[in-house]
Design a protein around this motif. Structure first.
Motif, PDB file in Angstrom:
ATOM      1  N   MET A   1       0.845  -1.176   0.000  1.00 50.40           N
ATOM      2  CA  MET A   1       0.000   0.000   0.000  1.00 50.40           C
ATOM      3  C   MET A   1       0.891   1.240   0.000  1.00 50.40           C
ATOM      4  SD  MET A   1      -3.030   0.996   2.632  1.00 50.40           S
ATOM      5  CE  MET A   1      -4.514   0.536   1.808  1.00 50.40           C
ATOM      6  N   ARG A   2       0.520   2.216  -0.774  1.00 49.92           N
ATOM      7  CA  ARG A   2       1.305   3.443  -0.850  1.00 49.92           C
ATOM      8  C   ARG A   2       1.131   4.291   0.408  1.00 49.92           C
ATOM      9  NH1 ARG A   2      -0.167   5.585  -6.918  1.00 49.92           N
ATOM     10  NH2 ARG A   2       0.427   3.682  -7.995  1.00 49.92           N
ATOM     11  N   ALA A   3       2.148   5.085   0.671  1.00 53.66           N
ATOM     12  CA  ALA A   3       2.070   6.006   1.807  1.00 53.66           C
ATOM     13  C   ALA A   3       1.120   7.150   1.502  1.00 53.66           C
ATOM     14  CB  ALA A   3       3.456   6.547   2.140  1.00 53.66           C
ATOM     15  N   GLU A   4       1.071   7.574   0.216  1.00 54.84           N
ATOM     16  CA  GLU A   4       0.180   8.652  -0.207  1.00 54.84           C
ATOM     17  C   GLU A   4      -0.415   8.315  -1.571  1.00 54.84           C
ATOM     18  OE1 GLU A   4       1.635  12.623  -0.132  1.00 54.84           O
ATOM     19  OE2 GLU A   4       2.838  12.286   1.674  1.00 54.84           O
ATOM     20  N   TYR A   5      -1.573   8.854  -1.831  1.00 57.99           N
ATOM     21  CA  TYR A   5      -2.234   8.681  -3.125  1.00 57.99           C
ATOM     22  C   TYR A   5      -2.504  10.046  -3.732  1.00 57.99           C
ATOM     23  CZ  TYR A   5      -2.959   3.788  -1.978  1.00 57.99           C
ATOM     24  OH  TYR A   5      -2.766   2.470  -1.673  1.00 57.99           O
ATOM     25  N   ASP A   6      -2.439  10.120  -5.055  1.00 62.59           N
ATOM     26  CA  ASP A   6      -2.667  11.374  -5.776  1.00 62.59           C
ATOM     27  C   ASP A   6      -4.099  11.394  -6.303  1.00 62.59           C
ATOM     28  OD1 ASP A   6      -2.582  13.685  -7.238  1.00 62.59           O
ATOM     29  OD2 ASP A   6      -1.329  12.870  -8.839  1.00 62.59           O
ATOM     30  N   PHE A   7      -4.941  12.247  -5.738  1.00 65.78           N
ATOM     31  CA  PHE A   7      -6.328  12.368  -6.162  1.00 65.78           C
ATOM     32  C   PHE A   7      -6.563  13.625  -7.000  1.00 65.78           C
ATOM     33  CE2 PHE A   7      -6.634   9.721  -2.327  1.00 65.78           C
ATOM     34  CZ  PHE A   7      -7.349   8.652  -2.834  1.00 65.78           C
ATOM     35  N   SER A   8      -5.507  14.209  -7.517  1.00 67.89           N
ATOM     36  CA  SER A   8      -5.650  15.456  -8.274  1.00 67.89           C
ATOM     37  C   SER A   8      -6.445  15.262  -9.568  1.00 67.89           C
ATOM     38  CB  SER A   8      -4.278  16.056  -8.585  1.00 67.89           C
ATOM     39  OG  SER A   8      -3.518  15.171  -9.393  1.00 67.89           O
ATOM     40  N   ASN A   9      -6.477  14.065 -10.117  1.00 68.16           N
ATOM     41  CA  ASN A   9      -7.242  13.788 -11.345  1.00 68.16           C
ATOM     42  C   ASN A   9      -8.532  13.029 -11.057  1.00 68.16           C
ATOM     43  OD1 ASN A   9      -5.376  15.025 -13.076  1.00 68.16           O
ATOM     44  ND2 ASN A   9      -4.078  13.199 -13.047  1.00 68.16           N
ATOM     45  N   ALA A  10      -8.912  12.971  -9.808  1.00 70.05           N
ATOM     46  CA  ALA A  10     -10.118  12.225  -9.427  1.00 70.05           C
ATOM     47  C   ALA A  10     -11.370  12.914  -9.954  1.00 70.05           C
ATOM     48  CB  ALA A  10     -10.187  12.097  -7.917  1.00 70.05           C
ATOM     49  N   LYS A  11     -12.392  12.099 -10.215  1.00 69.00           N
ATOM     50  CA  LYS A  11     -13.678  12.616 -10.684  1.00 69.00           C
ATOM     51  C   LYS A  11     -14.724  12.381  -9.606  1.00 69.00           C
ATOM     52  CE  LYS A  11     -12.646  11.643 -15.504  1.00 69.00           C
ATOM     53  NZ  LYS A  11     -13.002  10.878 -16.682  1.00 69.00           N
ATOM     54  N   LYS A  12     -15.704  13.262  -9.550  1.00 72.79           N
ATOM     55  CA  LYS A  12     -16.798  13.092  -8.594  1.00 72.79           C
ATOM     56  C   LYS A  12     -17.634  11.882  -8.991  1.00 72.79           C
ATOM     57  CE  LYS A  12     -17.399  17.777  -6.926  1.00 72.79           C
ATOM     58  NZ  LYS A  12     -18.364  18.840  -6.658  1.00 72.79           N
ATOM     59  N   ASN A  13     -18.222  11.258  -8.007  1.00 70.24           N
ATOM     60  CA  ASN A  13     -19.092  10.109  -8.239  1.00 70.24           C
ATOM     61  C   ASN A  13     -20.340  10.572  -8.983  1.00 70.24           C
ATOM     62  OD1 ASN A  13     -20.830   7.937  -8.114  1.00 70.24           O
ATOM     63  ND2 ASN A  13     -20.502   7.528  -5.960  1.00 70.24           N
ATOM     64  N   PRO A  14     -20.583  10.059 -10.213  1.00 70.39           N
ATOM     65  CA  PRO A  14     -21.761  10.499 -10.968  1.00 70.39           C
ATOM     66  C   PRO A  14     -23.076  10.005 -10.359  1.00 70.39           C
ATOM     67  CG  PRO A  14     -20.646   8.736 -12.127  1.00 70.39           C
ATOM     68  CD  PRO A  14     -19.784   9.106 -10.955  1.00 70.39           C
ATOM     69  N   TYR A  15     -23.008   9.032  -9.463  1.00 74.19           N
ATOM     70  CA  TYR A  15     -24.211   8.475  -8.859  1.00 74.19           C
ATOM     71  C   TYR A  15     -24.497   9.075  -7.481  1.00 74.19           C
ATOM     72  CZ  TYR A  15     -23.394   5.167 -12.577  1.00 74.19           C
ATOM     73  OH  TYR A  15     -23.173   4.604 -13.807  1.00 74.19           O
ATOM     74  N   ALA A  16     -23.709  10.042  -7.062  1.00 73.70           N
ATOM     75  CA  ALA A  16     -23.863  10.613  -5.718  1.00 73.70           C
ATOM     76  C   ALA A  16     -25.241  11.211  -5.509  1.00 73.70           C
ATOM     77  CB  ALA A  16     -22.782  11.652  -5.462  1.00 73.70           C
ATOM     78  N   LYS A  17     -25.851  11.768  -6.555  1.00 81.31           N
ATOM     79  CA  LYS A  17     -27.190  12.348  -6.430  1.00 81.31           C
ATOM     80  C   LYS A  17     -28.243  11.269  -6.200  1.00 81.31           C
ATOM     81  CE  LYS A  17     -26.374  16.418  -9.269  1.00 81.31           C
ATOM     82  NZ  LYS A  17     -26.754  17.140 -10.476  1.00 81.31           N
ATOM     83  N   ARG A  18     -27.943  10.038  -6.583  1.00 83.20           N
ATOM     84  CA  ARG A  18     -28.912   8.956  -6.488  1.00 83.20           C
ATOM     85  C   ARG A  18     -28.723   8.104  -5.237  1.00 83.20           C
ATOM     86  NH1 ARG A  18     -31.469   6.641 -11.407  1.00 83.20           N
ATOM     87  NH2 ARG A  18     -32.902   6.403  -9.701  1.00 83.20           N
ATOM     88  N   LEU A  19     -27.963   8.599  -4.277  1.00 82.01           N
ATOM     89  CA  LEU A  19     -27.774   7.844  -3.047  1.00 82.01           C
ATOM     90  C   LEU A  19     -29.117   7.653  -2.350  1.00 82.01           C
ATOM     91  CD1 LEU A  19     -24.509   9.439  -1.630  1.00 82.01           C
ATOM     92  CD2 LEU A  19     -24.775   7.277  -2.831  1.00 82.01           C
ATOM     93  N   LYS A  20     -29.244   6.556  -1.668  1.00 85.65           N
ATOM     94  CA  LYS A  20     -30.506   6.243  -0.998  1.00 85.65           C
ATOM     95  C   LYS A  20     -30.391   6.529   0.492  1.00 85.65           C
ATOM     96  CE  LYS A  20     -31.771   2.810  -4.376  1.00 85.65           C
ATOM     97  NZ  LYS A  20     -32.103   1.428  -4.628  1.00 85.65           N
TER      98      LYS A  20
END
Length: 69
Positions: A1-20
Motif C-alpha cells: 500500500m502506498r504512503a500517499e495517493y494522488d487524487f488530483s485527477n479524481a472525478k466526482k461520483n456520478p451516482y452521488a445524487k442517487r444515493l438512498k
C-alpha cells in the motif's frame, strides 16, 4: 500500500445524487405481498420495486387519489 495517493485527477461520483436514505415505513401486508409477488416474477428485490414505483410517481408528478369507504 502506498504512503500517499494522488487524487488530483479524481472525478466526482456520478451516482452521488442517487444515493438512498434508509427510512421506516408502515405498509399493509397485502401491499408487501403484492410487491414480493412481482419481485419473484421479475427477479428484482421487492424493496427496489417499491422504490422504482415511487420514483416513477414522483417523476411523473402523480397526484394521490384516495377513496375511503
Amino acid at each position: 500500500m502506498r504512503a500517499e495517493y494522488d487524487f488530483s485527477n479524481a472525478k466526482k461520483n456520478p451516482y452521488a445524487k442517487r444515493l438512498k436514505k434508509q427510512i421506516t415505513i408502515n405498509l399493509d401486508v397485502s401491499t408487501i405481498d403484492y410487491f414480493k409477488g412481482k419481485a419473484e416474477t421479475s427477479g428484482i428485490p421487492y424493496q427496489t420495486l417499491i422504490n422504482l414505483y415511487l420514483a416513477d410517481c414522483a417523476q411523473q408528478n402523480k397526484d394521490v387519489s384516495v377513496k375511503w369507504g
